[in-house]
Design a protein around this motif. Structure first.
Motif, PDB file in Angstrom:
ATOM      1  N   GLU A 173       0.858  -1.165  -0.021  1.00  0.00           N
ATOM      2  CA  GLU A 173       0.119   0.042   0.004  1.00  0.00           C
ATOM      3  C   GLU A 173       0.911   1.230  -0.083  1.00  0.00           C
ATOM      4  O   GLU A 173       2.013   1.293   0.285  1.00  0.00           O
ATOM      5  CB  GLU A 173      -0.845   0.112   1.247  1.00  0.00           C
ATOM      6  CG  GLU A 173      -2.066   0.942   1.394  1.00  0.00           C
ATOM      7  CD  GLU A 173      -2.782   1.463   0.150  1.00  0.00           C
ATOM      8  OE1 GLU A 173      -2.314   1.902  -0.662  1.00  0.00           O
ATOM      9  OE2 GLU A 173      -4.100   1.204   0.236  1.00  0.00           O
ATOM     10  N   LEU A 174       0.351   2.483  -0.301  1.00  0.00           N
ATOM     11  CA  LEU A 174       1.021   3.637  -0.245  1.00  0.00           C
ATOM     12  C   LEU A 174       0.963   4.255   1.151  1.00  0.00           C
ATOM     13  O   LEU A 174      -0.489   4.543   1.400  1.00  0.00           O
ATOM     14  CB  LEU A 174       0.555   4.391  -1.347  1.00  0.00           C
ATOM     15  CG  LEU A 174       1.049   5.799  -1.620  1.00  0.00           C
ATOM     16  CD1 LEU A 174       2.609   5.376  -2.005  1.00  0.00           C
ATOM     17  CD2 LEU A 174       0.456   6.509  -2.823  1.00  0.00           C
ATOM     18  N   PHE A 175       1.750   4.609   1.868  1.00  0.00           N
ATOM     19  CA  PHE A 175       1.497   5.247   3.426  1.00  0.00           C
ATOM     20  C   PHE A 175       0.460   4.361   4.009  1.00  0.00           C
ATOM     21  O   PHE A 175      -0.595   5.070   4.575  1.00  0.00           O
ATOM     22  CB  PHE A 175       1.316   6.559   3.171  1.00  0.00           C
ATOM     23  CG  PHE A 175       2.377   7.340   2.420  1.00  0.00           C
ATOM     24  CD1 PHE A 175       3.699   7.128   2.481  1.00  0.00           C
ATOM     25  CD2 PHE A 175       1.988   8.041   1.211  1.00  0.00           C
ATOM     26  CE1 PHE A 175       4.907   7.759   1.649  1.00  0.00           C
ATOM     27  CE2 PHE A 175       3.094   8.812   0.404  1.00  0.00           C
ATOM     28  CZ  PHE A 175       4.308   8.441   0.417  1.00  0.00           C
ATOM     29  N   PRO A 176       0.560   2.934   4.219  1.00  0.00           N
ATOM     30  CA  PRO A 176      -0.390   2.423   4.673  1.00  0.00           C
ATOM     31  C   PRO A 176      -1.060   2.904   6.104  1.00  0.00           C
ATOM     32  O   PRO A 176      -2.532   2.647   6.248  1.00  0.00           O
ATOM     33  CB  PRO A 176      -0.085   0.877   4.877  1.00  0.00           C
ATOM     34  CG  PRO A 176       1.580   1.007   4.909  1.00  0.00           C
ATOM     35  CD  PRO A 176       1.635   2.288   4.003  1.00  0.00           C
ATOM     36  N   HIS A 177      -0.256   3.365   6.706  1.00  0.00           N
ATOM     37  CA  HIS A 177      -0.869   3.748   8.512  1.00  0.00           C
ATOM     38  C   HIS A 177      -1.522   5.015   8.493  1.00  0.00           C
ATOM     39  O   HIS A 177      -1.913   5.510   9.397  1.00  0.00           O
ATOM     40  CB  HIS A 177       0.579   3.700   9.235  1.00  0.00           C
ATOM     41  CG  HIS A 177       1.122   2.546   9.146  1.00  0.00           C
ATOM     42  ND1 HIS A 177       0.611   1.338   9.681  1.00  0.00           N
ATOM     43  CD2 HIS A 177       2.506   2.115   8.748  1.00  0.00           C
ATOM     44  CE1 HIS A 177       1.518   0.395   9.462  1.00  0.00           C
ATOM     45  NE2 HIS A 177       2.582   0.766   9.057  1.00  0.00           N
ATOM     46  N   GLN A 179      -3.806   5.187   5.793  1.00  0.00           N
ATOM     47  CA  GLN A 179      -5.249   4.938   5.042  1.00  0.00           C
ATOM     48  C   GLN A 179      -6.400   4.928   5.740  1.00  0.00           C
ATOM     49  O   GLN A 179      -6.226   4.186   6.715  1.00  0.00           O
ATOM     50  CB  GLN A 179      -4.749   3.610   4.035  1.00  0.00           C
ATOM     51  CG  GLN A 179      -3.676   3.911   3.108  1.00  0.00           C
ATOM     52  CD  GLN A 179      -4.172   4.701   1.798  1.00  0.00           C
ATOM     53  OE1 GLN A 179      -5.616   4.835   1.675  1.00  0.00           O
ATOM     54  NE2 GLN A 179      -3.049   5.198   1.087  1.00  0.00           N
ATOM     55  N   ARG A 182      -6.940   1.128   7.029  1.00  0.00           N
ATOM     56  CA  ARG A 182      -5.804   0.422   7.692  1.00  0.00           C
ATOM     57  C   ARG A 182      -6.117  -0.375   8.543  1.00  0.00           C
ATOM     58  O   ARG A 182      -5.487  -1.557   8.709  1.00  0.00           O
ATOM     59  CB  ARG A 182      -4.884   1.388   8.047  1.00  0.00           C
ATOM     60  CG  ARG A 182      -5.535   2.101   9.208  1.00  0.00           C
ATOM     61  CD  ARG A 182      -4.346   3.523   9.623  1.00  0.00           C
ATOM     62  NE  ARG A 182      -5.114   4.181  10.963  1.00  0.00           N
ATOM     63  CZ  ARG A 182      -5.974   5.202  10.774  1.00  0.00           C
ATOM     64  NH1 ARG A 182      -6.177   5.471   9.403  1.00  0.00           N
ATOM     65  NH2 ARG A 182      -6.378   5.815  11.807  1.00  0.00           N
ATOM     66  N   THR A 196       2.514  -5.635   6.049  1.00  0.00           N
ATOM     67  CA  THR A 196       1.877  -4.616   5.214  1.00  0.00           C
ATOM     68  C   THR A 196       3.263  -3.890   5.124  1.00  0.00           C
ATOM     69  O   THR A 196       3.757  -3.195   5.834  1.00  0.00           O
ATOM     70  CB  THR A 196       0.816  -3.867   5.943  1.00  0.00           C
ATOM     71  OG1 THR A 196      -0.215  -4.355   6.089  1.00  0.00           O
ATOM     72  CG2 THR A 196       0.496  -2.451   5.006  1.00  0.00           C
ATOM     73  N   CYS A 198       5.011  -0.323   2.935  1.00  0.00           N
ATOM     74  CA  CYS A 198       4.606   0.685   2.111  1.00  0.00           C
ATOM     75  C   CYS A 198       5.373   0.779   0.648  1.00  0.00           C
ATOM     76  O   CYS A 198       6.741   0.240   0.836  1.00  0.00           O
ATOM     77  CB  CYS A 198       5.065   1.879   2.759  1.00  0.00           C
ATOM     78  SG  CYS A 198       4.926   3.697   1.902  1.00  0.00           S
ATOM     79  N   SER A 200       7.304   2.893  -0.673  1.00  0.00           N
ATOM     80  CA  SER A 200       8.557   3.688  -0.368  1.00  0.00           C
ATOM     81  C   SER A 200       9.667   2.757   0.259  1.00  0.00           C
ATOM     82  O   SER A 200      11.023   3.042   0.037  1.00  0.00           O
ATOM     83  CB  SER A 200       8.390   4.873   0.320  1.00  0.00           C
ATOM     84  OG  SER A 200       7.837   4.640   1.613  1.00  0.00           O
ATOM     85  N   GLU A 201       9.160   1.486   0.945  1.00  0.00           N
ATOM     86  CA  GLU A 201      10.180   0.612   1.598  1.00  0.00           C
ATOM     87  C   GLU A 201      10.691  -0.426   0.725  1.00  0.00           C
ATOM     88  O   GLU A 201      11.558  -1.144   1.174  1.00  0.00           O
ATOM     89  CB  GLU A 201       9.390   0.221   2.936  1.00  0.00           C
ATOM     90  CG  GLU A 201       8.877   1.328   3.857  1.00  0.00           C
ATOM     91  CD  GLU A 201       8.010   0.688   4.872  1.00  0.00           C
ATOM     92  OE1 GLU A 201       7.753  -0.151   4.935  1.00  0.00           O
ATOM     93  OE2 GLU A 201       7.759   1.572   6.038  1.00  0.00           O
TER      94      GLU A 201
END
Length: 401
Positions: A173-177, A179, A182, A196, A198, A200-201
Protein backbone atom coordinates in the motif's frame (compact mmCIF):
# COMPACT_ATOMS: atom_id res chain seq x y z
CA UNK A 1 -35.78 -6.05 5.00
CA UNK A 2 -36.94 -9.03 7.05
CA UNK A 3 -39.52 -7.14 9.03
CA UNK A 4 -39.84 -9.23 12.19
CA UNK A 5 -36.04 -9.48 12.57
CA UNK A 6 -35.63 -5.75 11.98
CA UNK A 7 -38.23 -4.96 14.60
CA UNK A 8 -36.67 -7.34 17.12
CA UNK A 9 -33.19 -5.89 16.53
CA UNK A 10 -34.37 -2.29 16.88
CA UNK A 11 -36.38 -3.01 20.01
CA UNK A 12 -33.40 -4.70 21.67
CA UNK A 13 -30.93 -2.01 20.57
CA UNK A 14 -29.51 0.38 23.12
CA UNK A 15 -26.86 3.05 22.79
CA UNK A 16 -24.95 1.30 25.57
CA UNK A 17 -24.84 -1.96 23.58
CA UNK A 18 -23.62 -0.08 20.53
CA UNK A 19 -20.85 1.68 22.46
CA UNK A 20 -19.69 -1.61 23.98
CA UNK A 21 -19.67 -3.13 20.49
CA UNK A 22 -17.53 -0.25 19.20
CA UNK A 23 -15.16 -0.56 22.14
CA UNK A 24 -14.66 -4.26 21.43
CA UNK A 25 -14.26 -3.68 17.71
CA UNK A 26 -11.64 -0.97 18.32
CA UNK A 27 -9.80 -2.87 21.06
CA UNK A 28 -7.93 -5.11 18.63
CA UNK A 29 -6.18 -2.16 16.99
CA UNK A 30 -7.08 1.04 18.86
CA UNK A 31 -7.58 4.05 16.61
CA UNK A 32 -7.30 2.08 13.35
CA UNK A 33 -10.97 2.21 12.33
CA UNK A 34 -11.05 5.50 10.47
CA UNK A 35 -14.66 5.38 9.25
CA UNK A 36 -18.06 5.33 10.86
CA UNK A 37 -19.41 1.90 11.83
CA UNK A 38 -23.19 1.63 11.57
CA UNK A 39 -25.43 0.72 14.48
CA UNK A 40 -27.01 -2.18 12.62
CA UNK A 41 -26.37 -4.92 10.10
CA UNK A 42 -28.78 -5.57 7.21
CA UNK A 43 -30.96 -8.67 7.17
CA UNK A 44 -31.55 -10.01 3.66
CA UNK A 45 -34.30 -12.45 2.64
CA UNK A 46 -33.41 -15.46 0.48
CA UNK A 47 -35.41 -14.19 -2.53
CA UNK A 48 -33.32 -11.00 -2.70
CA UNK A 49 -30.07 -12.95 -2.30
CA UNK A 50 -31.03 -15.24 -5.17
CA UNK A 51 -31.61 -12.30 -7.52
CA UNK A 52 -28.37 -10.61 -6.46
CA UNK A 53 -26.22 -13.72 -6.93
CA UNK A 54 -27.98 -14.43 -10.23
CA UNK A 55 -26.80 -11.05 -11.50
CA UNK A 56 -23.27 -11.76 -10.21
CA UNK A 57 -23.15 -15.10 -11.99
CA UNK A 58 -24.29 -13.52 -15.26
CA UNK A 59 -21.34 -11.13 -15.01
CA UNK A 60 -18.99 -13.97 -14.14
CA UNK A 61 -20.15 -15.69 -17.36
CA UNK A 62 -18.89 -12.64 -19.27
CA UNK A 63 -15.62 -12.43 -17.33
CA UNK A 64 -14.66 -16.09 -17.83
CA UNK A 65 -15.49 -16.03 -21.54
CA UNK A 66 -12.38 -16.29 -23.72
CA UNK A 67 -13.32 -13.03 -25.46
CA UNK A 68 -13.25 -10.95 -22.25
CA UNK A 69 -9.68 -9.71 -22.57
CA UNK A 70 -10.34 -8.62 -26.15
CA UNK A 71 -13.54 -6.91 -25.02
CA UNK A 72 -11.66 -4.96 -22.34
CA UNK A 73 -8.38 -4.32 -24.17
CA UNK A 74 -8.96 -0.55 -23.99
CA UNK A 75 -9.87 -0.64 -20.32
CA UNK A 76 -6.29 -0.41 -19.08
CA UNK A 77 -4.74 3.05 -19.64
CA UNK A 78 -1.62 2.47 -21.80
CA UNK A 79 0.63 4.41 -19.42
CA UNK A 80 -0.56 2.22 -16.51
CA UNK A 81 -0.36 -1.17 -18.18
CA UNK A 82 1.51 -3.47 -15.79
CA UNK A 83 3.59 -6.33 -17.34
CA UNK A 84 3.00 -10.04 -16.69
CA UNK A 85 -0.76 -9.84 -16.47
CA UNK A 86 -2.35 -12.97 -15.01
CA UNK A 87 -5.02 -14.99 -16.83
CA UNK A 88 -7.64 -14.11 -14.22
CA UNK A 89 -8.13 -11.98 -11.14
CA UNK A 90 -8.01 -13.50 -7.67
CA UNK A 91 -10.92 -11.42 -6.41
CA UNK A 92 -13.91 -9.41 -7.53
CA UNK A 93 -16.24 -7.12 -5.60
CA UNK A 94 -19.79 -6.45 -6.84
CA UNK A 95 -21.70 -3.50 -5.36
CA UNK A 96 -25.51 -3.73 -5.31
CA UNK A 97 -27.97 -1.13 -4.18
CA UNK A 98 -31.14 -2.20 -2.40
CA UNK A 99 -33.59 -0.55 -4.76
CA UNK A 100 -37.25 -0.12 -5.68
CA UNK A 101 -38.38 -1.12 -9.17
CA UNK A 102 -41.24 0.48 -11.12
CA UNK A 103 -43.72 -1.78 -9.37
CA UNK A 104 -42.58 -0.65 -5.94
CA UNK A 105 -40.83 -3.98 -5.29
CA UNK A 106 -37.49 -4.34 -3.53
CA UNK A 107 -34.72 -5.65 -5.79
CA UNK A 108 -30.91 -5.52 -6.15
CA UNK A 109 -29.37 -3.30 -8.79
CA UNK A 110 -25.67 -3.41 -9.67
CA UNK A 111 -23.97 -0.09 -9.03
CA UNK A 112 -20.30 -0.84 -9.69
CA UNK A 113 -17.76 -3.64 -9.58
CA UNK A 114 -14.01 -3.95 -9.21
CA UNK A 115 -11.35 -6.57 -9.80
CA UNK A 116 -9.65 -5.44 -6.63
CA UNK A 117 -9.60 -6.34 -2.91
CA UNK A 118 -11.96 -4.94 -0.31
CA UNK A 119 -12.14 -5.27 3.49
CA UNK A 120 -11.71 -9.03 3.25
CA UNK A 121 -10.09 -9.47 6.67
CA UNK A 122 -11.81 -6.76 8.68
CA UNK A 123 -15.23 -8.24 7.92
CA UNK A 124 -14.17 -11.42 9.72
CA UNK A 125 -13.47 -9.40 12.84
CA UNK A 126 -16.67 -7.42 12.38
CA UNK A 127 -18.84 -10.56 12.23
CA UNK A 128 -17.12 -12.09 15.25
CA UNK A 129 -17.47 -9.00 17.44
CA UNK A 130 -20.98 -8.13 16.31
CA UNK A 131 -22.27 -11.56 17.30
CA UNK A 132 -20.77 -11.08 20.77
CA UNK A 133 -22.91 -7.99 21.37
CA UNK A 134 -26.08 -8.46 19.32
CA UNK A 135 -28.42 -11.38 18.67
CA UNK A 136 -28.11 -12.57 15.07
CA UNK A 137 -30.55 -15.34 14.13
CA UNK A 138 -28.91 -18.73 13.61
CA UNK A 139 -30.31 -19.11 10.09
CA UNK A 140 -28.64 -15.89 8.88
CA UNK A 141 -25.03 -15.82 7.69
CA UNK A 142 -22.68 -13.27 6.11
CA UNK A 143 -21.16 -16.05 3.98
CA UNK A 144 -22.15 -17.68 0.70
CA UNK A 145 -21.73 -21.14 -0.80
CA UNK A 146 -21.39 -22.92 2.53
CA UNK A 147 -18.37 -20.95 3.71
CA UNK A 148 -17.94 -20.16 7.38
CA UNK A 149 -15.32 -18.19 9.32
CA UNK A 150 -12.79 -21.05 9.27
CA UNK A 151 -13.13 -22.04 5.62
CA UNK A 152 -13.23 -18.38 4.56
CA UNK A 153 -9.99 -17.68 6.43
CA UNK A 154 -8.35 -20.68 4.78
CA UNK A 155 -9.35 -19.70 1.25
CA UNK A 156 -8.31 -16.09 1.89
CA UNK A 157 -4.91 -17.37 2.99
CA UNK A 158 -4.63 -19.65 -0.03
CA UNK A 159 -5.62 -16.90 -2.46
CA UNK A 160 -3.09 -14.41 -1.09
CA UNK A 161 -0.17 -16.54 0.10
CA UNK A 162 -0.40 -19.55 -2.17
CA UNK A 163 2.41 -22.05 -1.60
CA UNK A 164 5.12 -19.64 -0.48
CA UNK A 165 6.23 -18.70 3.04
CA UNK A 166 4.21 -15.84 4.61
CA UNK A 167 7.36 -13.74 5.05
CA UNK A 168 7.78 -13.74 1.26
CA UNK A 169 4.30 -12.24 0.74
CA UNK A 170 3.44 -8.61 1.45
CA UNK A 171 0.38 -6.42 1.47
CA UNK A 172 1.50 -3.43 -0.60
CA UNK A 173 0.00 0.00 0.00
CA UNK A 174 0.97 3.65 -0.23
CA UNK A 175 1.58 5.10 3.25
CA UNK A 176 -0.57 2.31 4.73
CA UNK A 177 -0.79 3.67 8.27
CA UNK A 178 -2.48 6.81 6.93
CA UNK A 179 -5.14 4.97 4.92
CA UNK A 180 -8.76 4.95 6.08
CA UNK A 181 -8.85 1.19 5.41
CA UNK A 182 -5.75 0.46 7.51
CA UNK A 183 -7.77 -1.64 9.96
CA UNK A 184 -8.11 -4.22 7.19
CA UNK A 185 -4.32 -4.33 6.72
CA UNK A 186 -3.81 -5.04 10.40
CA UNK A 187 -6.55 -7.69 10.37
CA UNK A 188 -4.95 -9.30 7.32
CA UNK A 189 -1.80 -9.83 9.36
CA UNK A 190 -3.86 -11.16 12.28
CA UNK A 191 -5.68 -13.74 10.17
CA UNK A 192 -3.12 -14.81 7.56
CA UNK A 193 0.21 -13.56 8.86
CA UNK A 194 1.63 -11.24 6.21
CA UNK A 195 3.27 -7.86 6.68
CA UNK A 196 1.97 -4.56 5.32
CA UNK A 197 4.69 -2.65 3.47
CA UNK A 198 4.74 0.85 2.04
CA UNK A 199 5.77 1.19 -1.59
CA UNK A 200 8.56 3.55 -0.51
CA UNK A 201 10.15 0.78 1.62
CA UNK A 202 10.63 -1.72 -1.20
CA UNK A 203 14.04 -2.52 -2.66
CA UNK A 204 14.22 -3.34 -6.38
CA UNK A 205 17.28 -5.08 -7.84
CA UNK A 206 17.27 -6.40 -11.41
CA UNK A 207 13.55 -7.08 -11.36
CA UNK A 208 13.66 -8.73 -7.94
CA UNK A 209 11.79 -7.12 -5.03
CA UNK A 210 12.89 -7.14 -1.40
CA UNK A 211 11.80 -5.62 1.89
CA UNK A 212 13.28 -5.60 5.37
CA UNK A 213 11.65 -8.24 7.56
CA UNK A 214 12.84 -8.68 11.15
CA UNK A 215 16.02 -6.81 10.28
CA UNK A 216 16.84 -8.92 7.21
CA UNK A 217 16.57 -8.16 3.51
CA UNK A 218 13.86 -10.58 2.42
CA UNK A 219 12.68 -11.47 -1.11
CA UNK A 220 9.06 -10.82 -2.11
CA UNK A 221 7.45 -13.55 -4.22
CA UNK A 222 3.82 -12.46 -4.03
CA UNK A 223 2.32 -8.96 -3.73
CA UNK A 224 -1.17 -8.52 -2.32
CA UNK A 225 -1.72 -5.22 -4.07
CA UNK A 226 -3.85 -2.53 -2.40
CA UNK A 227 -2.48 0.50 -4.25
CA UNK A 228 -4.96 2.56 -6.28
CA UNK A 229 -3.32 4.35 -9.22
CA UNK A 230 -5.60 7.37 -8.70
CA UNK A 231 -3.82 8.04 -5.43
CA UNK A 232 -0.40 7.02 -6.66
CA UNK A 233 -0.46 9.54 -9.52
CA UNK A 234 -0.93 12.37 -7.03
CA UNK A 235 2.35 11.62 -5.24
CA UNK A 236 5.80 13.16 -5.56
CA UNK A 237 8.19 12.35 -8.40
CA UNK A 238 10.29 10.29 -5.99
CA UNK A 239 7.36 8.03 -5.13
CA UNK A 240 6.29 7.73 -8.77
CA UNK A 241 9.81 6.77 -9.83
CA UNK A 242 9.76 3.94 -7.28
CA UNK A 243 6.32 2.94 -8.54
CA UNK A 244 7.51 2.86 -12.15
CA UNK A 245 10.29 0.43 -11.20
CA UNK A 246 7.76 -1.91 -9.60
CA UNK A 247 4.60 -1.52 -11.67
CA UNK A 248 5.81 -0.62 -15.15
CA UNK A 249 8.77 -3.00 -15.51
CA UNK A 250 8.68 -6.81 -15.31
CA UNK A 251 9.31 -8.08 -11.79
CA UNK A 252 9.76 -11.58 -10.45
CA UNK A 253 6.94 -11.29 -7.89
CA UNK A 254 3.39 -12.43 -8.66
CA UNK A 255 0.62 -9.86 -8.30
CA UNK A 256 -2.44 -10.77 -6.21
CA UNK A 257 -4.51 -9.53 -7.93
CA UNK A 258 -2.70 -8.18 -10.96
CA UNK A 259 -3.24 -4.39 -11.17
CA UNK A 260 -4.65 -4.52 -14.72
CA UNK A 261 -7.74 -6.31 -13.43
CA UNK A 262 -8.66 -3.19 -11.46
CA UNK A 263 -9.49 -1.64 -14.83
CA UNK A 264 -10.74 -4.67 -16.75
CA UNK A 265 -13.42 -5.40 -14.13
CA UNK A 266 -14.70 -1.92 -13.41
CA UNK A 267 -17.14 0.71 -14.61
CA UNK A 268 -15.58 0.13 -18.03
CA UNK A 269 -17.24 -3.29 -18.19
CA UNK A 270 -20.78 -2.13 -17.37
CA UNK A 271 -21.81 -1.16 -20.94
CA UNK A 272 -21.18 -4.76 -22.05
CA UNK A 273 -23.61 -6.26 -19.53
CA UNK A 274 -27.31 -6.95 -19.86
CA UNK A 275 -29.43 -8.25 -17.00
CA UNK A 276 -32.63 -7.16 -15.25
CA UNK A 277 -30.62 -6.29 -12.14
CA UNK A 278 -27.98 -4.26 -14.00
CA UNK A 279 -28.96 -0.67 -14.92
CA UNK A 280 -28.70 0.35 -18.57
CA UNK A 281 -25.21 1.78 -19.09
CA UNK A 282 -23.43 3.25 -22.14
CA UNK A 283 -20.15 4.98 -22.88
CA UNK A 284 -20.94 8.69 -22.94
CA UNK A 285 -19.41 9.25 -26.38
CA UNK A 286 -21.73 6.61 -27.87
CA UNK A 287 -24.97 8.31 -26.81
CA UNK A 288 -26.43 10.49 -29.60
CA UNK A 289 -28.65 12.29 -28.95
CA UNK A 290 -28.51 12.63 -25.20
CA UNK A 291 -31.64 11.54 -23.33
CA UNK A 292 -34.12 14.35 -22.73
CA UNK A 293 -34.74 13.09 -19.21
CA UNK A 294 -31.17 13.54 -17.96
CA UNK A 295 -32.46 13.74 -14.40
CA UNK A 296 -32.97 9.96 -14.64
CA UNK A 297 -29.28 9.32 -15.33
CA UNK A 298 -25.96 9.53 -13.51
CA UNK A 299 -22.63 10.22 -15.26
CA UNK A 300 -19.43 8.65 -13.95
CA UNK A 301 -15.75 8.82 -14.95
CA UNK A 302 -14.45 5.35 -15.80
CA UNK A 303 -11.03 5.90 -14.28
CA UNK A 304 -11.86 7.07 -10.77
CA UNK A 305 -12.35 5.51 -7.38
CA UNK A 306 -14.64 5.87 -4.34
CA UNK A 307 -17.29 7.97 -6.07
CA UNK A 308 -14.97 10.80 -7.06
CA UNK A 309 -16.13 12.84 -10.04
CA UNK A 310 -19.63 11.34 -10.19
CA UNK A 311 -22.34 13.66 -11.54
CA UNK A 312 -25.70 12.97 -9.91
CA UNK A 313 -27.65 16.07 -11.00
CA UNK A 314 -26.75 15.87 -14.68
CA UNK A 315 -27.24 18.70 -17.20
CA UNK A 316 -26.36 19.04 -20.87
CA UNK A 317 -23.93 21.79 -19.86
CA UNK A 318 -22.15 19.38 -17.47
CA UNK A 319 -21.76 16.83 -20.23
CA UNK A 320 -20.62 19.39 -22.80
CA UNK A 321 -17.80 20.41 -20.46
CA UNK A 322 -16.34 16.87 -20.36
CA UNK A 323 -13.22 16.80 -22.60
CA UNK A 324 -12.95 12.99 -22.85
CA UNK A 325 -16.49 11.50 -23.04
CA UNK A 326 -15.01 8.17 -24.19
CA UNK A 327 -13.72 7.77 -20.63
CA UNK A 328 -17.13 8.35 -19.03
CA UNK A 329 -20.28 6.29 -18.73
CA UNK A 330 -23.91 7.35 -18.50
CA UNK A 331 -26.02 5.05 -16.37
CA UNK A 332 -29.74 4.90 -15.67
CA UNK A 333 -30.36 5.97 -12.10
CA UNK A 334 -31.76 3.45 -9.71
CA UNK A 335 -34.16 4.26 -6.93
CA UNK A 336 -32.46 3.36 -3.66
CA UNK A 337 -35.00 2.15 -1.15
CA UNK A 338 -34.91 3.97 2.18
CA UNK A 339 -36.08 0.76 3.81
CA UNK A 340 -33.81 0.12 6.80
CA UNK A 341 -35.85 1.30 9.77
CA UNK A 342 -33.88 3.44 12.24
CA UNK A 343 -34.90 5.57 15.24
CA UNK A 344 -35.26 8.63 13.00
CA UNK A 345 -35.35 8.45 9.18
CA UNK A 346 -34.97 5.15 7.29
CA UNK A 347 -31.57 4.37 5.77
CA UNK A 348 -30.57 3.16 2.32
CA UNK A 349 -28.07 0.35 1.87
CA UNK A 350 -25.57 -1.11 -0.54
CA UNK A 351 -24.15 -4.63 -0.39
CA UNK A 352 -20.69 -5.55 -1.65
CA UNK A 353 -20.43 -9.21 -2.58
CA UNK A 354 -16.91 -10.68 -2.30
CA UNK A 355 -15.90 -13.22 -4.95
CA UNK A 356 -12.65 -15.22 -4.73
CA UNK A 357 -11.03 -17.22 -7.53
CA UNK A 358 -8.85 -20.15 -6.55
CA UNK A 359 -6.64 -22.02 -9.04
CA UNK A 360 -8.68 -25.19 -8.52
CA UNK A 361 -11.99 -23.52 -9.41
CA UNK A 362 -13.30 -23.16 -12.94
CA UNK A 363 -14.89 -19.83 -12.04
CA UNK A 364 -14.90 -17.44 -9.08
CA UNK A 365 -17.23 -18.06 -6.14
CA UNK A 366 -19.20 -15.74 -3.86
CA UNK A 367 -17.78 -15.99 -0.36
CA UNK A 368 -18.67 -13.05 1.92
CA UNK A 369 -19.82 -9.42 1.98
CA UNK A 370 -19.84 -5.98 3.48
CA UNK A 371 -22.67 -3.45 3.59
CA UNK A 372 -22.87 0.31 3.83
CA UNK A 373 -25.78 2.35 5.13
CA UNK A 374 -26.54 5.88 3.99
CA UNK A 375 -29.04 8.68 4.46
CA UNK A 376 -27.42 10.97 1.89
CA UNK A 377 -27.42 11.19 -1.89
CA UNK A 378 -24.43 8.86 -2.17
CA UNK A 379 -23.36 5.71 -0.38
CA UNK A 380 -20.12 5.92 1.59
CA UNK A 381 -19.00 7.23 4.93
CA UNK A 382 -17.56 10.42 3.44
CA UNK A 383 -21.04 11.40 2.20
CA UNK A 384 -22.93 10.91 5.48
CA UNK A 385 -21.47 13.41 7.89
CA UNK A 386 -23.32 14.03 11.16
CA UNK A 387 -25.76 11.15 10.61
CA UNK A 388 -26.53 8.13 12.80
CA UNK A 389 -27.36 4.56 11.78
CA UNK A 390 -25.13 5.00 8.72
CA UNK A 391 -21.66 3.74 7.83
CA UNK A 392 -19.84 0.46 7.41
CA UNK A 393 -21.76 -2.68 8.19
CA UNK A 394 -22.48 -6.25 7.06
CA UNK A 395 -25.39 -8.09 5.47
CA UNK A 396 -26.72 -11.32 6.97
CA UNK A 397 -28.43 -13.58 4.47
CA UNK A 398 -31.35 -15.89 5.20
CA UNK A 399 -30.28 -19.53 4.87
CA UNK A 400 -33.01 -21.86 3.61
CA UNK A 401 -32.78 -25.48 4.75
Amino acid sequence: MVQHIRQAFNQAFTEEKYLHFLQSLNSKHPGAIDFRVAETPVFIPATFTSKMLGACESIVDVIIDKSFKKLTEKAVPPHLNVPNETNFTRCIAFDFGICLNNNGEIEPQLIEMQGFPSLFAFQLLYDDVLRQHFDIPQNFSPFFNGFDANSYTQILKKIIIGNVAPENVILLELFPHQQKTRIDFYCTKDYIGIETVCLSELIVENGNIFYVFQGKKTPVYRIYNRIIFDELLQQSDTVQQKAAAIFLKPVSAEWVPHPNWFYRISKYTLPFLQHPNIPETCFLDKVHPLPENLSEYVVKPVFSFAGQGVMIDVTKENIASIPDPQNWIIQKKVNYAAIIETPDTPAKAEIRVFYFWDDSWGRPKAVMNLARLSKGKMIGTRYNKNQEWVGGSMAYFEQLT
